[in-house]
Write a protein that holds these residues in place. Structure first.
Motif, PDB file in Angstrom:
ATOM      1  N   ASP A 181      -2.405 -27.955  12.786  1.00 29.39           N
ATOM      2  CA  ASP A 181      -3.771 -28.391  12.719  1.00 29.39           C
ATOM      3  C   ASP A 181      -4.321 -28.707  14.190  1.00 29.39           C
ATOM      4  O   ASP A 181      -4.979 -29.384  14.390  1.00 29.39           O
ATOM      5  N   HIS A 182      -3.725 -27.753  14.905  1.00 29.11           N
ATOM      6  CA  HIS A 182      -4.318 -27.535  16.478  1.00 29.11           C
ATOM      7  C   HIS A 182      -5.591 -27.064  16.518  1.00 29.11           C
ATOM      8  O   HIS A 182      -5.994 -26.321  15.856  1.00 29.11           O
ATOM      9  N   TYR A 235     -11.803 -23.614  21.133  1.00 27.03           N
ATOM     10  CA  TYR A 235     -11.401 -24.955  20.907  1.00 27.03           C
ATOM     11  C   TYR A 235     -11.744 -25.778  19.756  1.00 27.03           C
ATOM     12  O   TYR A 235     -11.864 -26.924  19.312  1.00 27.03           O
ATOM     13  N   ASP A 236     -12.475 -24.951  18.765  1.00 24.66           N
ATOM     14  CA  ASP A 236     -12.838 -25.485  17.365  1.00 24.66           C
ATOM     15  C   ASP A 236     -13.084 -24.129  16.615  1.00 24.66           C
ATOM     16  O   ASP A 236     -13.398 -22.960  17.146  1.00 24.66           O
ATOM     17  N   SER A 279      -1.208 -22.151  20.615  1.00 30.54           N
ATOM     18  CA  SER A 279      -2.171 -23.279  20.003  1.00 30.54           C
ATOM     19  C   SER A 279      -1.688 -24.371  20.685  1.00 30.54           C
ATOM     20  O   SER A 279      -0.538 -24.605  21.025  1.00 30.54           O
ATOM     21  N   SER A 280      -2.439 -25.552  20.773  1.00 33.17           N
ATOM     22  CA  SER A 280      -2.025 -26.708  21.378  1.00 33.17           C
ATOM     23  C   SER A 280      -3.249 -27.866  20.688  1.00 33.17           C
ATOM     24  O   SER A 280      -4.154 -27.339  20.191  1.00 33.17           O
ATOM     25  N   TYR A 294      -0.692 -30.894  27.609  1.00 29.70           N
ATOM     26  CA  TYR A 294      -0.427 -30.758  26.064  1.00 29.70           C
ATOM     27  C   TYR A 294       0.341 -29.345  26.155  1.00 29.70           C
ATOM     28  O   TYR A 294      -0.122 -28.419  26.643  1.00 29.70           O
ATOM     29  N   GLU A 295       1.401 -29.614  25.440  1.00 27.96           N
ATOM     30  CA  GLU A 295       2.183 -28.312  25.408  1.00 27.96           C
ATOM     31  C   GLU A 295       1.378 -27.222  24.727  1.00 27.96           C
ATOM     32  O   GLU A 295       0.881 -27.652  23.306  1.00 27.96           O
ATOM     33  N   GLN A 296       1.686 -25.917  24.944  1.00 25.33           N
ATOM     34  CA  GLN A 296       1.345 -24.915  24.227  1.00 25.33           C
ATOM     35  C   GLN A 296       2.588 -24.253  23.285  1.00 25.33           C
ATOM     36  O   GLN A 296       3.550 -24.051  23.904  1.00 25.33           O
ATOM     37  N   TYR A 297       1.973 -24.066  22.123  1.00 25.84           N
ATOM     38  CA  TYR A 297       3.157 -23.474  21.373  1.00 25.84           C
ATOM     39  C   TYR A 297       2.824 -21.914  21.009  1.00 25.84           C
ATOM     40  O   TYR A 297       1.736 -21.448  20.523  1.00 25.84           O
ATOM     41  N   PHE A 298       3.539 -20.953  21.318  1.00 17.71           N
ATOM     42  CA  PHE A 298       3.523 -19.673  21.234  1.00 17.71           C
ATOM     43  C   PHE A 298       3.976 -19.007  20.020  1.00 17.71           C
ATOM     44  O   PHE A 298       4.927 -19.296  19.331  1.00 17.71           O
TER      45      PHE A 298
END
Lengths: 109, 114
Positions: free
Chosen positions: B28-29, B50-51, B93-94, B101-105
Motif C-alpha cells: 500500500d505504498h 506519488y499517487d 516503492s516507499s 523513508y526506505e525504498q523497497y526494490f
C-alpha cells in the motif's frame, strides 16, 4: 543539482582487514544519506541511513557536513560482506533518491 | 514483509518494439519508482509516481513513459526500444513524505534490445 560520487569502483580486501567505502555528495541543503547493498543474486536493500545513527552488520557511517561525505566503514571485513554498495542521497523535502555509481567490495579469504 | 515483484526477470526484444515492464507492490505504498542500473553509473531514476495517475520525470525520462492506474501497479513503457536501452531495470516503492523513508526494490528485469 545534487550529485553523489563514489570514487572507488572496486575495493578488494582480505578477511579481517578494515574496509572503508568513500562517498561524497554535492548539495547545499540538508540531505538524508543512505547506504544500500546488493548481494549476489539478491535484490537491492537498505543497509543503513545516517539519521538512525545505527550500526548494521558491523558497518557504520558518519555524515560529515563540512566535508560533504558519508563514508561507510567496517573494522573487520567478512567474506559475506562481498557485495555491491551504493551511497544515496534524498533531499529533505522529497523522497527521490540520487545514487552514486557504486563500489564493488570483494573480501578475500 | 514488503514484496515488490516485477513481471519478468529477463526480456529480449528487437529494436523498435514496444516494451512493457510491470511492477507490483503489496504494501500500500504511495510512492513508486523506476530506475535503470548500469555498471559504473549506478542507479538512475527514470520516472516516479506519488499517487495513482500521478507521475513525474526523473533524471533520464527520454524514450520512456509510465502508467499508474492502480495504487499497487506501476508500468514502464518503452515506446520504441533501442539498443541503448539494454539495461537492468529496477522498480521500487516507499511510503510518502519527507526524509528518510526506505525504498523497497524488486528483483529487477534485465532487458536486452537487439
Amino acid at each position: 543539482a545534487q550529485r553523489v560520487t563514489q570514487p572507488e569502483k572496486l575495493l578488494s580486501v582480505f578477511k579481517g582487514a578494515p574496509v572503508e567505502l568513500k562517498c561524497n555528495y554535492s548539495y547545499s541543503g540538508s540531505p538524508e544519506l543512505f547506504w544500500y547493498v546488493q548481494y549476489s543474486r539478491q535484490r537491492l536493500q537498505l543497509l543503513l541511513r545516517h539519521i538512525s545513527r545505527e550500526s548494521i552488520k558491523g558497518f557504520t557511517a558518519d555524515l560529515n557536513k563540512g566535508e560533504t561525505s558519508f563514508h561507510l566503514k567496517k573494522p573487520f571485513a567478512q567474506e559475506e560482506d562481498s557485495a555491491m554498495y551504493y551511497c544515496a542521497l534524498s533531499l529533505a523535502a522529497g523522497n527521490k533518491l540520487t545514487f552514486g555509481g557504486g563500489t564493488r567490495v570483494l573480501v578475500k579469504p | 514483509d514488503v514484496k515488490v515483484t516485477q513481471s519478468s526477470r529477463y526480456l529480449v526484444k528487437r529494436t523498435g518494439e514496444k516494451v512493457f515492464l510491470e511492477c507490483v507492490q503489496d504494501m500500500d505504498h504511495e510512492n513508486m519508482f523506476w530506475y535503470r542500473q548500469d555498471p559504473g553509473l549506478g542507479l538512475r531514476l527514470i520516472y516516479f509516481s506519488y499517487d495513482v495517475k500521478m507521475k513525474e520525470k526523473g533524471d533520464i525520462p527520454e524514450g520512456y513513459s509510465v502508467s499508474r492506474e492502480k495504487k499497487e501497479r506501476f508500468s514502464l513503457i518503452l515506446e520504441s526500444a533501442s539498443t541503448n536501452q539494454t539495461s537492468m531495470y529496477l522498480c521500487a516503492s516507499s511510503f510518502p513524505g519527507q526524509g528518510a523513508y526506505e525504498q523497497y526494490f524488486g528483483p529487477g528485469t534485465r532487458l536486452t534490445v537487439t
